[in-house]
Write an enzyme that holds these catalytic residues in place. Structure first.
Site, PDB file in Angstrom:
ATOM      1  CG  ASP A  13      60.872  -8.436  83.548  1.00  0.00           C
ATOM      2  OD1 ASP A  13      61.062  -8.077  84.716  1.00  0.00           O
ATOM      3  OD2 ASP A  13      61.361  -7.845  82.568  1.00  0.00           O
ATOM      4  CB  CYS A  15      37.525 -30.262  79.929  1.00  0.00           C
ATOM      5  SG  CYS A  15      36.412 -30.751  78.601  1.00  0.00           S
ATOM      6  CB  CYS A  25      35.615 -26.687  76.850  1.00  0.00           C
ATOM      7  SG  CYS A  25      34.770 -27.891  77.895  1.00  0.00           S
ATOM      8  CG  ASP A  83      63.082  -5.775  78.773  1.00  0.00           C
ATOM      9  OD1 ASP A  83      63.037  -5.816  80.026  1.00  0.00           O
ATOM     10  OD2 ASP A  83      64.092  -5.432  78.150  1.00  0.00           O
ATOM     11  CG  ASP A 130      61.816  -4.568  84.081  1.00  0.00           C
ATOM     12  OD1 ASP A 130      62.380  -4.629  85.185  1.00  0.00           O
ATOM     13  OD2 ASP A 130      62.414  -4.620  82.993  1.00  0.00           O
TER      14      ASP A 130
END
Length: 739
Positions: free
Chosen positions: A625, A18, A15, A621, A420
């Site tokens: 990037d 943690c 979790c 894309d 972008d």
């Protein structure tokens, strides 16, 4: 000695709290200057002094808090084995829990029902769900608590109490109390939470997929000239200064400078730009980019971890590791709620044992166990994942693929979006946008058929764009003889006894061909719009000019306008030149833009916005990037892009249209609202039921809360949460306008 920076896998985390515990443990270790644990990727980015500490000592320090380090942070096989183990535990728990649930709900008075349920529940608790109890024990040793603590206490107390009543039913019956059992509660809760844990871990495992895919792009061998002959060697053995040969269709193995030859190289993975770049003697080439046409030799300059691709891989790792840790609402509440429930249960036992009516020990046991049962976290464990799962399904219905809950939870807080250019705002490939022929030429169709014949013989991507356009228009190619390709300028050929020239202005000027004023006006307009112009001439006469550009998507300008109306700040980044960037930004309606940027520059741009306190989304894309997508508060990939971009992003727009960002923000807002409502339903029963379970009403009514009613309240809270989450499916987010 300079500080070292490493990314390792952290094992044993279940979790967000943690992750916080592991991070604090490493930060306190001598020699560590910073440690950033990312629960989503299960990794830690550690900056440390190698002269004072190292992997072994850091691992030893971390083991004291119940976690450990592993160097194979992105091992696909190990990840597959771990997920398989989780899946098997989850499936087995469900198989055993179903008959327990059926017996507990409908056949509780059947012969040996309690004994059968006890036998079936035992492996669920002791085998398939043992990790909850192990983790809870580790937390307890460090005076901490989390969701595992709640699960262990709730299901453990229900199982032990039910086992006692099954084996010794007479103890409570002799004291006038019904020996109820709650095996179905223990089994079903563990099965459901294991299901949620498996789905969460499966989603998390995909986060490191971008790293694995980036590493897969690295070239395995290089053709090096040594001792006067070519030889293939592993790329790891390439040294700076080595001469390397690259043939058509091959990848460039490392970064370097061209010595001899020329070719067009597809650098879209680095620059994002769709048109391959001409590389000649003295030009730089980048490792893992694709050689399209010619052969060349180059000198290796940067090898190993110094190459551009290796730097991108490290940037993605650091970006994923530096993302703020996920402090889920449930875990924050659990850190307070768990100790409080335990204290109430203990206090209830002590008060009833000390001051309760006879048999005091029986009342003490029943009240304390009832408190633990009603506080059992089934609804709490379902509050977030059910809303997220429905939200993810709703997003898919609307063309939005959501990979992680964090992105869905954060999207409605965005106030800056970085786009972008290539493939995101634009289509991502060169297309013919304009074609102008000499109105005084009597055979324009013949000229365009000749152009088609010439460009079909060309290997240049702009030539292929022209050929594809003319084919779509129905032209039939003419057979060209004497074809010649002039690198960086254009092509020539012969048809019907005449020489034809197709290429750029430099080739036209070298041939001494005059461009008429009528064409100059058109060309000036095209160039102002940042379009590439290809000339077609017969002998000394220009007959046609073709304008080529990476066309803006139809939805881009509309999306930009909608996002700006929502008060969002829009930015555009591109590796292209200033003129092209300015033209596209103007068409899209974006005022803030930057040209000539590479992957590290995009990463820094995101950091700058975040330093200004802006919750930032990156939309892209390409491979270039990926680092920025990983670092941004929300990474959004367009569906027409690369797999690596999608793996690095939390959200993917399936059809690539950025107007879906508006829908994604609306979905985020509605999902978060549903989560808050779920948490209310998860806790309202506890807030009302726990005091009653502890016996608060006994002095006034003489009644205690029956453990069976407590179990029913717990179950009803879960039903409320699931039902509320399913309401999200009926929301029409496509028409919602986020405020």
């Amino acid at each position: 000695m300079s500080a070292a920076k490493e990314t390792w896998r952290v094992e044993g985390m279940t979790c967000a709290s943690c992750a916080a515990a592991a991070q604090n443990s490493l930060k306190r270790t001598e020699g560590v200057s910073s440690a950033q644990v990312n629960y989503a990727t299960g990794s830690v980015l550690v900056e440390y002094d190698p002269s004072r500490t190292g992997f072994d000592s850091l691992n030893a320090a971390l083991k004291k808090t119940g976690y450990s380090l592993a160097k194979d942070g992105y091992g696909e096989e190990k990840e597959r084995i771990r997920l398989k183990s989780l899946r098997n535990n989850m499936a087995a728990a469900i198989i055993f829990a179903i008959p327990v649930f059926i017996y507990g709900m409908f056949f509780m008075h059947a012969p040996y029902a309690n004994l059968i349920m006890m036998v079936l529940t035992l492996p669920v608790v002791a085998v398939f769900g043992r990790q909850f109890f192990i983790n809870a024990w580790k937390k307890a040793l460090n005076l901490q608590s989390n969701m595992d603590t709640l699960v262990a206490i709730g299901t453990g107390s229900a199982f032990l109490f039910s086992t006692f009543n099954t084996l010794f039913p007479g103890y409570l019956m002799e004291r006038g109390l019904e020996p109820h059992v709650y095996f179905e509660a223990a089994a079903v809760i563990i099965a459901l939470i294991l299901l949620g844990r498996f789905l969460e871990e499966r989603a998390k495992s995909k986060t490191s997929g971008s790293i694995r895919k980036l590493m897969g792009l690295q070239v395995k061998t290089a053709r090096v000239i040594r001792s006067g002959r070519e030889q293939n060697i592993p790329v790891e053995q390439v040294q700076p200064g080595d001469e390397i040969v690259v043939r058509p269709g091959e990848k460039v193995p490392v970064d370097g400078v061209v010595l001899e030859g020329s070719s067009y190289i597809d650098e879209s993975m680095i620059t994002g730009e769709p048109v391959p770049s001409l590389k000649q003697k003295g030009d730089k080439v980048i490792g893992a980019t694709i050689n399209t046409t010619g052969s060349f030799r180059f000198t290796a300059e940067k090898v190993g971890s110094e190459t551009m691709l290796s730097r991108i891989i490290e940037l993605v790792r650091e970006a994923q590791g530096s993302k703020a840790r996920i402090q889920k609402v449930v875990d924050r509440i659990a850190s307070i709620f768990v100790p409080l429930v335990i204290l109430i249960a203990i206090a209830s036992f002590i008060i009833w044992f000390s001051f309760g009516p006879p048999p005091a020990i029986s009342y003490a046991i029943i009240t304390s166990v009832t408190v633990l049962i009603i506080a059992c976290p089934c609804a709490l464990g379902l509050a977030t994942p059910t809303a997220i799962m429905v939200g993810i399904g709703k997003g898919a219905d609307n063309g939005i693929l959501i990979r992680d809950a964090q992105s869905l939870e954060t999207a409605h807080k965005l106030n800056a979006i970085v786009l972008d250019k290539t493939g995101t705002i634009t289509m991502g490939k060169p297309e013919v946008t304009n074609l102008f022929t000499d109105p005084e030429y009597d055979s324009p169709d013949e000229a365009l058929s000749v152009l088609l014949g010439m460009e079909q013989m060309s290997e240049h991507p702009l030539g292929r764009a022209v050929a594809g356009y003319l084919e779509e228009k129905g032209y039939e190619k003419k057979e060209i003889t004497g074809f010649n390709s002039i690198t960086g300028k254009g092509i020539t050929g012969k048809y019907a006894g005449s020489e034809w020239v197709a290429g750029n202005r430099k080739l036209i000027d070298e041939k001494g061909i005059t461009v008429p004023v009528l064409f100059e006006e058109k060309i000036s307009t095209f160039e102002k719009e940042s379009k590439t112009v290809i000339y077609l001439a017969r002998e000394n006469r220009v007959l046609c000019v073709t304008a080529i550009a990476d066309r803006i998507r139809e939805s881009s300008a509309k999306a930009v306008k909608q996002l700006m109306e929502m008060g969002l700040e829009l930015h555009m980044l591109t590796g292209d030149n200033e003129a092209t960037a300015s033209g596209i930004a103007s068409q899209a309606g974006i005022k803030n833009y930057r040209s000539g940027v590479l992957p590290p520059d995009k990463l820094e741009y995101i950091k700058e916005l975040q330093k200004e306190g802006k919750v930032t989304a990156m939309v892209g894309d390409g491979i270039n990037d990926a680092p920025a997508l990983a670092l941004a508060d929300v990474g959004i990939a367009v569906g027409s892009g690369t797999d690596i971009a999608m793996e690095s992003a939390g959200i993917t727009l399936i059809k690539g249209d950025i107007d879906k960002i508006v829908t994604a923000i609306a979905l985020s807002k509605q999902t978060v609202r549903t989560i808050h409502q779920n948490l209310f339903w998860a806790f309202i029963y506890n807030l009302i039921g726990i005091p009653i379970a502890a016996g608060l009403l006994y002095p006034f009514t003489g009644m205690l809360l029956n453990p069976m009613i407590a179990g029913g309240a717990m179950a009803f809270s879960s039903v409320s949460v699931v039902t509320n989450s399913l309401r999200l499916r009926r929301k029409n987010i496509g028409k919602m306008k986020p405020s």
